[in-house]
Design an enzyme around this catalytic site. Sequence first.
Site, PDB file in Angstrom:
ATOM      1  N   SER A   1      -8.502 -12.615   8.513  1.00 22.97           N
ATOM      2  CA  SER A   1      -9.361 -12.955   9.652  1.00 22.97           C
ATOM      3  C   SER A   1      -8.882 -14.257  10.299  1.00 22.97           C
ATOM      4  O   SER A   1      -8.941 -14.415  11.520  1.00 22.97           O
ATOM      5  CB  SER A   1     -10.811 -13.104   9.187  1.00 22.97           C
ATOM      6  OG  SER A   1     -11.308 -11.833   8.821  1.00 22.97           O
TER       7      SER A   1
ATOM      8  N   GLN B   1     -41.381  -4.712   9.379  1.00 20.25           N
ATOM      9  CA  GLN B   1     -40.618  -5.248  10.510  1.00 20.25           C
ATOM     10  C   GLN B   1     -39.414  -6.083  10.067  1.00 20.25           C
ATOM     11  O   GLN B   1     -38.361  -6.043  10.713  1.00 20.25           O
ATOM     12  CB  GLN B   1     -41.522  -6.090  11.394  1.00 20.25           C
ATOM     13  CG  GLN B   1     -40.940  -6.257  12.778  1.00 20.25           C
ATOM     14  CD  GLN B   1     -41.810  -7.120  13.649  1.00 20.25           C
ATOM     15  OE1 GLN B   1     -42.105  -8.262  13.313  1.00 20.25           O
ATOM     16  NE2 GLN B   1     -42.235  -6.575  14.768  1.00 20.25           N
TER      17      GLN B   1
ATOM     18  N   THR C   1       0.851  -1.184   0.000  1.00 18.13           N
ATOM     19  CA  THR C   1       0.000   0.000   0.000  1.00 18.13           C
ATOM     20  C   THR C   1       0.893   1.243   0.000  1.00 18.13           C
ATOM     21  O   THR C   1       1.896   1.260   0.710  1.00 18.13           O
ATOM     22  CB  THR C   1      -0.892   0.020   1.268  1.00 18.13           C
ATOM     23  OG1 THR C   1      -1.624  -1.190   1.306  1.00 18.13           O
ATOM     24  CG2 THR C   1      -1.848   1.196   1.257  1.00 18.13           C
TER      25      THR C   1
ATOM     26  N   GLU D   1      -3.187  -6.865   6.362  1.00 16.84           N
ATOM     27  CA  GLU D   1      -2.675  -6.698   7.728  1.00 16.84           C
ATOM     28  C   GLU D   1      -3.148  -7.833   8.641  1.00 16.84           C
ATOM     29  O   GLU D   1      -3.603  -7.618   9.752  1.00 16.84           O
ATOM     30  CB  GLU D   1      -3.038  -5.310   8.286  1.00 16.84           C
ATOM     31  CG  GLU D   1      -2.295  -4.213   7.517  1.00 16.84           C
ATOM     32  CD  GLU D   1      -2.192  -2.901   8.261  1.00 16.84           C
ATOM     33  OE1 GLU D   1      -2.251  -2.915   9.509  1.00 16.84           O
ATOM     34  OE2 GLU D   1      -2.027  -1.864   7.592  1.00 16.84           O
TER      35      GLU D   1
END
Lengths: 245, 322, 379
Positions: free
Chosen positions: C366, C279, C158, C363
């Site tokens: 998960s 709803q 990056t 980075e």
Amino acid sequence: MKILVLISNVPDTTTKIRFTGDNKAFDTSGVQWIINPWDELALTRALELKEAGGVEKITIANVGTNATEPTLRKALAVGADDAIRIDAEAKDAFFVASQLAQVAKDYDLILAGIESSDYNGAGVGGMLAAMLDIHSVSAVSGVSLENGELKVQRDIDGGNQSLSVPTPLLAVVQKGIAKDPRIPAMRGIMMARSKPLNVVPPADVEARTEFLGYELPEPKAACKMVDEDNAKELIRLLHEEAKVL
Amino acid sequence: MSVLVYTENWEGKFKKLSYELSSFAYAIAKEMGSSVTALSIGHVADDELKSLGKYGVSKVLNVQDNRFESLDNKAVADAIAKAVASENAKVVILAHNNEGKAFAPRLSVKLNAGMVTGVIGLPVSVEPFVVKKKVFTQKAFARIQIKTDVKVLTFAQNSFDVVENPVDTAVEAFDPQIGDGEFTTKVLDTHKITGKILLSDAEIVVSGGRGMKGPENWGGLEEMGDLLGAGMACSRPVSDDGWRPKEEHVGQTGKIIAPNLYLAFGISGAIQHVAGVSSSKYIVAVNKDPEAPIFESADYGIVGDVFKVIPQLNEAIKEMKS
Amino acid sequence: MNFEFTEEQLMIQQAARDYAQRELIQDVLERDEKAEFPARHVKNLAELGFLGMMVPPEYDGGGMDTVSYVLAMEEIAKVDASMAVIMSVNNSLVCYGLTKYASEEQKQKYLKPLARGEVIGAFLLSEPEAGSDATHQYTSAEDKGDYYLLNGTKNWITNGNSASTYIVMAQTHPEKKSRGINAFIVEKNSPGITIGPHEDKMGMRSSDTHSIMFTDVKVPKENRIGEDGFGFKFAMMVLEAGRIGIASQALGIASGAFDRAVAYSKERKAFGTEIINHQSLAFKLSDMAVKIENARNLCLKAAWLKDHHQPITVASAMAKQYAADVAMEITTEAVQIHGGYGYVKEYHVERLMREAKLTQIYEGTSEIQKIIISRSLMK
């Protein structure tokens, strides 16, 4: 030159306006408070003048309870040098101008936004000038310093004028006075910690008007349809019913 | 005791606003059992001054003094205060425009008067004196009581009908006796704006969308813009495709505007577009699709072909103007 | 316990929000489409101090705490995740790493301009053969006495081309494995550096991602960060703190999409009423709100721990894993709520959905976060 900028603390312009139970008071719950947009432009212009040289100090003044301090800190963070808060709940324009008159005496230029976005009073600036017995110009869309002399642009119906006006001057400013308001930088936010915010007790003044109650406008009516082949009817409606032409 | 109305003029002529103000003053005077005096500053011919009588003004104080041309806020406010004193006026009315907003606050201090600006419609009551105005930038109304003996009001244009109440009108020369030293504002230069109207300042905005089919079809809208003194706007796809300049793009990602009147032609009204114009006082939509979401936000609408509707509208505007 | 933000923290949040809503929004769609670097915004945000927020003022930084940083990152990412990742790399990898571990001379020379945002930095750890597992670095840094000689390739960098200052991890003593890795400050214009082509990415398209090749690049000895062999530990410590930045970015992507979904639900009508009154949709929004609040609390907790100099390994991993997963879920739902509109670019949510995906990957994926969290349970 010393500049005083009058700052009003108002609900964010996107706030959904509600009133408490009996419509007697503005419902402040959950409201985000900001510097009145016109006051913010005034402050922006003051900062620009200072950066261009010839302005030694920018003070901001507000009439409000300690709940307005975050707004004042923000004004300090974008570059005002010090702040005065007159410790009272604002009641009406006369009350506010009377409070400000206590602290506004020693400035060469006072900048006031043309109105506040909450009560849209458009009164404080002119009233303060009258109380201080100084000159004022309203609908100001430009202020500049040329060789220490103030040059002011104001809007008139269908145009604008440039003026020369002696100091001390109170300029009631509107759109055009500065471009976008500033966003405070980290450095400014840090410096705002140590800038003076002086709290002054209020003068004993009676308001001359009283807000009795509020109403919200009726919900939007359905769109009124006009026939394609009778489009002229639309102009009549806009002219006679809506009265916008 | 009387109601004093400050009637400004535009190069020697009154406008509808002046008559609206006079009608409003007359209605208040009637409720209070008094009469209306107008104050005119500048060179206005006697006939024009007398025209105020048609709307209930029984006396005109005529100040002809070139020094006031600079609109010195202090000098004019002092002059109005002198007129109020000489007439023993209890209610003073100015327009809620550049001049009214400049003079009224100073005047109220001078007169020890309570002031409400942007008053709409007749007072709710005159005893106690309670008026209505819009607050929170058009989002609500407030009722406000003025507690002082003398009251200063600025009146919001287009919130009271012009009503004829013919009375005999006396025109009197009036000298407020303002010393030369009071006039400190010096006009260096005056620009009258001609040509393009800035979108953000425009009271009326004429806007086109994809339904206009191409940049070559904007002539009718531009004509309408000229006729109405309107600003020009467009929807996002129109500016993306380069049909119109980027500055005209209104909507969430473009400019957000709040004119009195927004006229949308061939704009379907995506939420993003509506978000940029929803604060307009009135929205008019012309679109061939009756299901176009713009009609949900509009006050007036025409389902139809923009190219048939626009010429009709322009013609009707010309008729209205003549 | 105190959940109240300070006046300053709120001011920073508002400043970031104002900039994002006023400026970033204007060209974010265009930059996404053209994969264009936000040079103007980087300059403006640098002037406001957002590129070196947490660097002490004596090194020209903003001197703000990590809680402020989380608040600012959320606001920026709500509108423009690309700008957020540029900010995150500069703040929480490059500036943080130098603030914490660089020598005084290195700080004077490199940290100050980075903190002022005059130049930006990049963090070069990933390699073609080493992504999640950073214990093996194929890039080598040969000790040549008064300099190191760098050879190898770094991937997925990056700010790869826009950065002027690189922090590069490389192997000096292969026999010592991860203990033989060093971290170096490398100037981008050093001879021997080749910048690979601009990666054409799914999302975060306005941030520039490149591979960087090193061929006999000389790095002065004084540019090594810390003791010989400190590089791996350095990288791990920095990444641990950096996760708070990416977690907050993911939070912002989620809350940006959520705000749009709520606004849309209040305007869009179906079956005679605004869809929020149905709803099934209202409950969906309510579930989304809870998840976002959880993600926000995890981010703030990790930030608070860091500000109070407490261990953040697990807290920042939890924040990063949860916020990234929530971002993916919320943005997907936001597209669904928008229906057909959600699938077109003008409505932003499809872009946020593309951007959310990357937060689950970079980075530390998960899965890597789960390894970190589960390891703490095995102790």
